[in-house]
Design a protein around this motif. Sequence first.
Motif, short mmCIF file in Angstrom:
data_model
loop_
_atom_site.label_atom_id
_atom_site.label_comp_id
_atom_site.label_asym_id
_atom_site.label_seq_id
_atom_site.Cartn_x
_atom_site.Cartn_y
_atom_site.Cartn_z
N VAL A 84 -0.87 11.30 -5.01
CA VAL A 84 0.44 10.95 -4.44
C VAL A 84 0.24 10.17 -3.14
N GLU A 85 0.90 9.01 -3.05
CA GLU A 85 0.91 8.21 -1.82
C GLU A 85 2.32 8.20 -1.27
N PHE A 86 2.46 8.51 0.01
CA PHE A 86 3.78 8.55 0.65
C PHE A 86 3.98 7.30 1.51
N ARG A 87 5.21 6.75 1.43
CA ARG A 87 5.49 5.51 2.15
C ARG A 87 6.96 5.49 2.58
N LEU A 88 7.22 4.96 3.76
CA LEU A 88 8.59 4.81 4.26
C LEU A 88 9.28 3.68 3.50
N GLN A 89 10.48 3.94 2.99
CA GLN A 89 11.22 2.92 2.24
C GLN A 89 12.71 3.16 2.35
N ASN A 90 13.43 2.16 2.84
CA ASN A 90 14.89 2.15 2.82
C ASN A 90 15.31 1.50 1.51
N LEU A 91 16.07 2.19 0.68
CA LEU A 91 16.42 1.66 -0.63
C LEU A 91 17.31 0.42 -0.56
N GLN A 92 17.88 0.14 0.60
CA GLN A 92 18.64 -1.10 0.76
C GLN A 92 17.71 -2.31 0.82
N GLN A 93 16.48 -2.08 1.19
CA GLN A 93 15.54 -3.18 1.44
C GLN A 93 14.72 -3.52 0.20
N SER A 94 14.00 -4.62 0.25
CA SER A 94 13.28 -5.15 -0.91
C SER A 94 12.24 -4.17 -1.46
N PHE A 95 12.11 -4.17 -2.78
CA PHE A 95 11.07 -3.38 -3.46
C PHE A 95 9.87 -4.24 -3.85
N ALA A 96 9.86 -5.49 -3.40
CA ALA A 96 8.89 -6.48 -3.90
C ALA A 96 7.44 -6.05 -3.69
N LEU A 97 7.17 -5.30 -2.63
CA LEU A 97 5.78 -4.92 -2.33
C LEU A 97 5.37 -3.59 -2.94
N LEU A 98 6.27 -2.96 -3.67
CA LEU A 98 5.96 -1.64 -4.22
C LEU A 98 5.14 -1.70 -5.50
N GLY A 99 5.26 -2.79 -6.25
CA GLY A 99 4.52 -2.91 -7.50
C GLY A 99 5.38 -2.57 -8.71
N LYS A 100 4.70 -2.33 -9.84
CA LYS A 100 5.37 -2.02 -11.11
C LYS A 100 5.09 -0.58 -11.51
N PHE A 101 6.06 0.01 -12.21
CA PHE A 101 5.97 1.42 -12.56
C PHE A 101 6.34 1.65 -14.02
N ASP A 102 5.81 2.74 -14.55
CA ASP A 102 6.17 3.18 -15.89
C ASP A 102 7.38 4.11 -15.86
N ILE A 103 7.53 4.85 -14.76
CA ILE A 103 8.64 5.79 -14.61
C ILE A 103 9.11 5.73 -13.17
N ILE A 104 10.43 5.69 -12.99
CA ILE A 104 11.03 5.83 -11.66
C ILE A 104 11.95 7.04 -11.67
N TYR A 105 11.74 7.93 -10.73
CA TYR A 105 12.66 9.04 -10.48
C TYR A 105 13.54 8.66 -9.30
N CYS A 106 14.84 8.56 -9.53
CA CYS A 106 15.81 8.23 -8.47
C CYS A 106 16.93 9.25 -8.59
N ARG A 107 16.70 10.43 -8.05
CA ARG A 107 17.59 11.56 -8.31
C ARG A 107 18.24 12.06 -7.03
N ASN A 108 19.55 12.28 -7.11
CA ASN A 108 20.31 12.93 -6.04
C ASN A 108 20.28 12.14 -4.73
N VAL A 109 20.24 10.82 -4.84
CA VAL A 109 20.33 9.98 -3.65
C VAL A 109 21.44 8.94 -3.80
N LEU A 110 21.64 8.41 -5.01
CA LEU A 110 22.66 7.38 -5.22
C LEU A 110 24.07 7.89 -4.95
#
Length: 273
Positions: free
Chosen positions: A193-219
């Motif tokens: 697990v790698e932890f990184r600061l990320q504001n979801l309003q901002q670009s995801f361009a540097l995060l890379g590609k994923f097979d699964i995204i968990y986006c739960r209880n924030v939207l």
Amino acid sequence: MTLTITPDEYKRFRQMLESSSGIMLGDGKEYLVTSRLRRLVERESLKSISELLDACARKRALQESVIDAMTTNETLWFRDDHPYRIFREKLLPELSQSRRPIKIWSSACSTGQEPYSLSIEIEEYKKRNPGKLMSGERILATDISPSALADARRGQYQQLAIRRGMSEQYLKTYFKPAENDSWQINEQVKSRVEFRLQNLQQSFALLGKFDIIYCRNVLIYFSPDLKTDILRRMRGCLNPGGYLMLGASEAMNNLSDCYEMVQCHPGIVYRAK
């Protein structure tokens, strides 16, 4: 000190919080604001919410401290069950067919319970299915709260936090006792697990590609327009046929060009088109 907030201050604060973090505060949350910001106002030797807002406009670091104080870090281990059952019974078996390392993004990880729970599920899957899952899985865990990320990186949890969803079996297998009646997660689970600061309003361009995204209880904290924008950009982060997992109270609207719903009986997941 007793901190109060006027209607005008509350309006200004709501606008600042939404523009900087995407978080929308509803009516009647004045007590939440004053209770969470009182210590910060005292620390900065300020006298009012207006002074705090003026200082935030001058100091980016102070604005970030305000967002940190207002972030809801409510979480527990293996929260809601269905997302983890679907992960171990459908997603891991399906994605293991690709014969390449699986990449996962936990996009609002708070103090680390979700990504560490997923890492434990991977360990358990490997025990049950030797050789099925290619080694090198990675979990990127992001959050807007620096203090929550600091706790997550530490991987050490007090007894009260551990007891919120962690089974006795997993506790004995994946943790060791630490100081002050706390528990330290083991290195095998922690290391993927790698932890990184990320504001979801901002670009995801540097995060890379994923097979699964968990986006739960924030939207649920965002406006409909921002929610749609985030989900579209997350589609761009998914590999072909990748999956998105939302919270139980979060629905996908007007994005049929990006995702298709997959019923898992019970529970649902969204597959990238």
